[in-house]
Design a protein around this motif. Structure first.
Motif, PDB file in Angstrom:
ATOM      1  N   ASN A  87      44.545  35.968  47.154  1.00 11.25           N
ATOM      2  CA  ASN A  87      43.232  36.558  47.789  1.00 11.25           C
ATOM      3  C   ASN A  87      42.763  35.811  48.800  1.00 11.25           C
ATOM      4  O   ASN A  87      41.923  34.701  48.848  1.00 11.25           O
ATOM      5  N   ARG A 102      33.606  45.482  54.466  1.00  9.99           N
ATOM      6  CA  ARG A 102      33.959  45.865  53.045  1.00  9.99           C
ATOM      7  C   ARG A 102      32.938  46.429  52.380  1.00  9.99           C
ATOM      8  O   ARG A 102      33.277  47.528  51.762  1.00  9.99           O
ATOM      9  N   MET A 122      35.148  47.875  46.025  1.00 11.55           N
ATOM     10  CA  MET A 122      35.022  47.087  47.341  1.00 11.55           C
ATOM     11  C   MET A 122      34.078  46.141  47.499  1.00 11.55           C
ATOM     12  O   MET A 122      34.039  44.900  48.037  1.00 11.55           O
ATOM     13  N   SER A 175      35.216  41.301  44.450  1.00  7.53           N
ATOM     14  CA  SER A 175      35.819  40.360  45.524  1.00  7.53           C
ATOM     15  C   SER A 175      37.330  39.388  44.942  1.00  7.53           C
ATOM     16  O   SER A 175      37.778  39.342  46.092  1.00  7.53           O
ATOM     17  N   LYS A 203      39.710  42.000  45.927  1.00  4.52           N
ATOM     18  CA  LYS A 203      39.718  42.623  47.064  1.00  4.52           C
ATOM     19  C   LYS A 203      40.830  43.404  47.567  1.00  4.52           C
ATOM     20  O   LYS A 203      41.045  44.286  48.322  1.00  4.52           O
ATOM     21  N   GLY A 217      41.567  47.038  48.206  1.00 10.48           N
ATOM     22  CA  GLY A 217      41.886  47.579  49.457  1.00 10.48           C
ATOM     23  C   GLY A 217      43.084  48.342  49.542  1.00 10.48           C
ATOM     24  O   GLY A 217      43.366  49.316  50.445  1.00 10.48           O
ATOM     25  N   THR A 263      39.544  43.804  53.588  1.00  9.69           N
ATOM     26  CA  THR A 263      39.718  42.977  52.281  1.00  9.69           C
ATOM     27  C   THR A 263      40.768  42.041  52.463  1.00  9.69           C
ATOM     28  O   THR A 263      41.108  41.380  51.527  1.00  9.69           O
TER      29      THR A 263
END
Length: 139
Positions: free
Chosen positions: A3, A14, A66, A70, A73, A77, A128
């Motif tokens: 991440n 985003r 999105m 998070s 993400k 994405g 992302t």
């Protein structure tokens, strides 16, 4: 899956893309349903309305992801980028068949639209941080 940290501009983009996806989902399920049906290729073995409803639900989930997921993400994405690839035949069918929808009432407008699909794919992956993960030497 990693991440990676994303910049403020990536976060903003985003969230904007997520909002667009939710708006598109609402259109699929309500006021733009017939226009979205015009994009479903004839070779799809399901009823056009069912395809529009199902893709609207997927768009809502991806848009929600999105904006609010998070911590996931990169996965969202990549999933959104794959979704854009999967729906591209609908855009091609609209061009090939000369179907008017969404104000795309000329072959030129429909052709130009085809070039925006790669932009959406890149947007989903860039905003992302998925590019960092996909092209990292640590994978």
């Amino acid at each position: 899956m990693l991440n990676p940290k994303t910049s403020t501009i990536q976060i903003v983009f985003r969230i904007i893309l997520g909002a667009f996806m939710i708006l598109a989902a609402v259109g699929h399920l309500t006021f733009q349903r017939q226009e979205f049906q015009a994009q479903v290729p004839e070779w799809i073995p399901l009823a056009k309305d069912l395809v529009v409803i199902l893709s609207g639900l997927v768009e809502f989930a991806l848009g929600f992801g999105m904006i609010f997921l998070s911590k996931h993400k990169v996965k969202v994405g990549i999933a959104l980028a794959i979704f854009y690839v999967l729906i591209f035949p609908g855009n091609i069918a609209q061009y090939v068949n000369g179907t008017d929808a969404f104000g795309l009432d000329t072959d030129q407008k429909r052709l130009i639209r085809l070039f925006f699909q790669p932009v959406l794919i890149i947007w989903a992956l860039w905003s992302t941080g998925a590019f960092k993960v996909l092209f990292s030497n640590k994978n």
